[in-house]
Write an enzyme that holds these catalytic residues in place. Structure first.
Site, PDB file in Angstrom:
ATOM      1  N   CYS A  15      89.404  27.840  31.818  1.00 38.77           N
ATOM      2  CA  CYS A  15      87.512  27.921  32.080  1.00 38.77           C
ATOM      3  C   CYS A  15      86.759  29.457  32.019  1.00 38.77           C
ATOM      4  O   CYS A  15      87.552  29.947  31.680  1.00 38.77           O
ATOM      5  CB  CYS A  15      88.039  27.311  33.537  1.00 38.77           C
ATOM      6  N   CYS A  18      88.697  32.034  33.531  1.00 41.95           N
ATOM      7  CA  CYS A  18      89.548  32.401  33.265  1.00 41.95           C
ATOM      8  C   CYS A  18      89.228  33.243  31.687  1.00 41.95           C
ATOM      9  O   CYS A  18      89.793  34.613  31.856  1.00 41.95           O
ATOM     10  CB  CYS A  18      90.544  31.806  31.955  1.00 41.95           C
ATOM     11  N   ASP A 427      60.389  43.563   2.824  1.00 47.48           N
ATOM     12  CA  ASP A 427      59.741  44.661   1.536  1.00 47.48           C
ATOM     13  C   ASP A 427      59.847  43.819   0.096  1.00 47.48           C
ATOM     14  O   ASP A 427      59.612  42.873   0.232  1.00 47.48           O
ATOM     15  CB  ASP A 427      61.400  44.654   1.434  1.00 47.48           C
ATOM     16  N   ASP A 628      66.408  44.991   1.031  1.00 48.85           N
ATOM     17  CA  ASP A 628      67.641  45.045   0.327  1.00 48.85           C
ATOM     18  C   ASP A 628      68.614  46.646  -0.163  1.00 48.85           C
ATOM     19  O   ASP A 628      69.176  46.484  -0.782  1.00 48.85           O
ATOM     20  CB  ASP A 628      67.139  44.234  -0.600  1.00 48.85           C
ATOM     21  N   ASP A 632      65.833  50.160   2.845  1.00 46.98           N
ATOM     22  CA  ASP A 632      65.252  49.595   4.405  1.00 46.98           C
ATOM     23  C   ASP A 632      65.710  49.806   5.249  1.00 46.98           C
ATOM     24  O   ASP A 632      65.928  49.646   6.281  1.00 46.98           O
ATOM     25  CB  ASP A 632      65.589  48.661   3.491  1.00 46.98           C
TER      26      ASP A 632
END
Length: 746
Positions: A15, A18, A427, A628, A632
């Site tokens: 459970c 644990c 961007d 990208d 950035d």
């Protein structure tokens, strides 16, 4: 000190308590910087410093508290080792369940038939109760052995879990019945069938739960299944089939039509169409020719290919995707904090409620047996498992759904927070546009004495030392025209403006018009052309010799086909869309008009981007940044959620919280839809788990007993029904999470 991360399978958990116990134990070790155990995926995600703490120490500490890690030795396949261990564990549990059914079923049938007078007087003979003991004992101490071991280990470590509740509940019924049987002077009904059926039902529920949980991790299994086990490589002019683990950098790999590509590489011979749907979620194949990249796990179409291996083993794109998905599934979402706090006190609280229930009913009725039955019902109906599974199963399904669509959430926190975003900052270059500008115009100034090709040659010569996309486009265009380029001397980049270099005896500058606007050498005709081209959305660059303008070159970067649709979908999700670019305002507005963004921030220098994002955040707006490029990365880090275009630079991908491996902007609204549906599912799961326990624990305790309008089975909830309800609660939570795989995110 170098930090390492490990994501290892855990065995022996029953459970959420644990998982919390293992997390606490590992987190206390010196040298461990972060640790989390996901109960749903049954994996440990740990960051540690090897010079301070070793993996052996971590494994040893986990084994001390009664659990184990599946550690893969060098040269072994992790998938195979884990599969063998999981299979052995399930086989053991199934064997114990079968023993439970074989002994508990006849015990239950005979006992109930006796209670309802369906069989003869022989069933009341003294030997029948001894026969019940014979049937109940294997179930109690073989089928239920794991619960006793788990309870002992947890109590020894001063913690509690579901095993403690089951061991207590079933033991009360079993040992009370045993006392009736063996102690002189005691008389009464035996409840051997209760203890046996409780254990068998819960074992059955845990087996169903394990099978259903396994489906929430289906995305990982699919990804792992994409890795071929062997590869054909060229050795001394001949093809040889070798295990994929033996493929080395630089090996020449041969791929036939229909085969799955084993590692990443660059095509050196052949052409084909590659099915890259595992990366992008797009079904259309991608044409590939010499010098193009191929990715491990993708499928070759109709052509024979030879390629050079450039990334192997854990460095391949597929291995990194699997690692990212596993880490996201193993990390803990903030929304799980409430369930964790409840789970930490849940078992002790339930034991307390059970004891109080027994005391109250014994005090009211003076009858020991009915009071004991209510206590057992409380113990076995309480379900910490449902609480523990509510969040991680939904996270696993949500991240899996994302991976199937080319969207990789690096942490579950990103999956949760993406649902709360109010603004998306995009961007321009490489995000909204293709990021591959093309030269459109090359116009010399009247007094420059240059031809258009000479102007282009000078600009391209200066840009030979530049990494900027526009500079590269100009150099490529000049080379394609066969122009001879000079080598620049003293090349220098001026951030946000342009570049300068010496060609021959003169100093040339090439950059944005605002770099030259304050100088007297800007002809009116050139100024008019600049505005004209900028109004059309083109980027204009000016070439100057010393302070004299020599001419202009305009380039255009076309929109990505999906940009307009993606921004429309973002608006439909209620987000404000802002475009952030270093381009001039006219060019930026022209692009913005085409895609219908809400706001434009133009002429923003690279180092200013993160500041712009921070300014938006100061208005208590949660901001997602999409980019990208290297420039950035600071803005991606500053944003509440950074979306990195998967076709971009490694720096941007490393900094982003969500990676769009398809490189398509439509991944942003999809990611937000997945996030919102996942959070909705988590809230539903938590509601189910909390309401189940809040309502049924009092029912088991007898709160409905005084009210005749309720059916008898609710007024006196039998422990067997309580055990069945407990099993159903966990399965219902996991099944609800599985619905995410069928969610519509179009």
């Amino acid at each position: 000190m170098n930090e390492q991360s490990l994501n290892l399978p855990v065995t022996g958990m029953s459970c959420a308590n644990c998982a919390a116990n293992i997390t606490r134990t590992v987190s206390k070790l010196d040298g461990v910087t972060d640790a989390n155990v996901n109960f749903a995926s049954e994996r440990l995600l740990v960051d540690y410093i090897p010079s301070i703490v070793s993996l052996d120490t971590i494994v040893s500490e986990i084994r001390k508290i009664g659990f184990d890690l599946i550690v893969v030795d060098e040269g072994q396949d992790e998938k195979d080792v884990e599969e063998i261990a999981r299979h052995a564990e399930i086989k053991d549990q199934m064997q114990k369940f079968i023993v439970g059914v074989v002994f508990a079923l006849p015990l239950f049938i005979i006992s109930m038939s006796r209670d309802f007078g369906l069989i003869g007087s022989w069933s009341h003979a003294p030997w029948v109760n001894w026969f019940f003991l014979f049937l109940a004992t294997p179930v109690q101490f073989y089928t239920g052995l794991d619960y006793y071991i788990g309870a002992y280990k947890n109590l020894r470590n001063k913690t509690t879990n579901m095993d403690v509740l089951i061991a207590l509940g079933s033991s009360v019924a079993y040992f009370y019945s045993l006392a009736i049987l063996v102690l002189p002077g005691l008389d009464g009904h035996v409840y051997f069938e209760t203890s046996a059926v409780i254990i068998t039902l819960i074992k059955f529920g845990k087996l169903l739960e394990a099978r259903t949980k396994g489906k929430t991790g289906g995305a990982i299994k699919k990804l792992i299944g994409l890795q071929p086990k062997t590869a054909f490589v060229m050795e001394n002019g001949e093809e040889k089939q070798i295990p994929i683990s033996m493929v080395k950098l630089g090996d020449i790999v041969v791929i036939r039509p229909g085969e799955r590509i084993p590692v990443d590489g660059v095509i050196i011979e052949g052409r084909s169409a590659i099915d890259e749907s595992m990366l992008s979620g797009e079904s259309l194949p991608v044409d590939k020719v010499k010098d193009d990249m191929v990715t491990g796990g993708t499928v070759n179409g109709e052509g024979l290919l030879k390629f050079e291996a450039t990334r192997v083993g854990k460095d391949t794109a597929l291995s990194q995707i699997i690692r990212l998905v596993q880490e996201a599934q193993g990390s803990k979402a903030p929304i799980q904090a409430l369930a964790d706090r409840v789970a930490a006190v849940f078992v002790p609280a339930v034991i307390g409620i059970a004891v109080i229930t027994f005391g109250i009913w014994w005090g009211i009725t003076g009858e020991f047996v009915p009071s004991m039955i209510r206590m057992v019902a409380v113990l076995v109906i309480a379900c910490p498992c449902a609480l523990g599974l509510a969040t991680p199963t939904a996270i696993m399904a949500g991240t899996g759904k994302g991976a199937e669509n080319g969207i990789l959430f690096k942490r579950s926190e990103a999956l949760e927070n993406a649902a709360k975003l109010e603004m998306i900052v995009l961007d321009k270059t490489g995000t909204i546009t293709m990021g591959k500008p093309t030269v459109v115009d090359q116009i010399p100034a009247e007094n420059s004495g240059l031809s258009s090709n000479e102007l282009l040659s000078l600009a391209a010569s200066i840009e030979k030392g530049s990494e900027h996309p526009i500079g590269k486009a100009i150099v490529t265009f000049a080379q394609e025209k066969g122009l001879v380029l000079k080598d620049p001397i003293n090349f220098k980049a001026h951030s946000g403006f342009g570049v300068a270099a010496q060609l021959g005896d003169s100093i040339f500058r090439f950059g944005k018009p605002r770099w030259f606007e304050q100088e007297s050498g800007m002809p009116d005709a050139i100024q008019e052309l600049i505005h004209k081209f900028q109004d059309k959305g083109r980027t204009v660059m000016v070439l100057a010799k010393d302070k004299d303008v020599q001419g202009i070159i305009s380039v255009s970067d076309v929109l990505k086909p999906e940009s307009k649709q993606a921004i429309k979908e973002l608006h439909a999700e209620g987000l404000k869309v802002v475009m952030l670019t270093g381009d001039n305002l006219q060019t930026a507005r022209a692009i913005a008009g085409e895609v219908d963004v809400d706001d434009v921030q133009a002429e923003v220098r690279p180092e200013e981007k993160s500041g712009k994002v921070k300014a938006f955040q100061q208005n208590t707006v949660l901001v997602g940044m999409v980019g990208d490029g290297i420039n950035d990365a600071p803005a991606l880090a500053q944003a509440d959620i950074g979306f990195a275009i998967g076709t971009g630079t490694d720096v941007a991908i490393e900094t982003g919280d969500v990676i769009l491996s398809s490189g398509k902007l439509t991944g942003i609204p999809k990611a937000i839809k997945i996030s919102r549906k996942t959070i909705a599912t988590i809230k539903q799961n938590l509601f189910l788990a909390f309401v189940y326990n809040i309502i049924l624990i009092p029912v088991a305790a007898g709160i409905l007993a005084p009210f005749d309008m309720f059916p008898e089975f609710l007024r006196q909830l039998h422990p067997i029904l309580a055990a069945l309800a407990m099993a159903i609660s966990s399965i219902s939570v996991v099944t609800n999470s599985l619905r995410l795989y069928n969610a519509d995110i179009r």
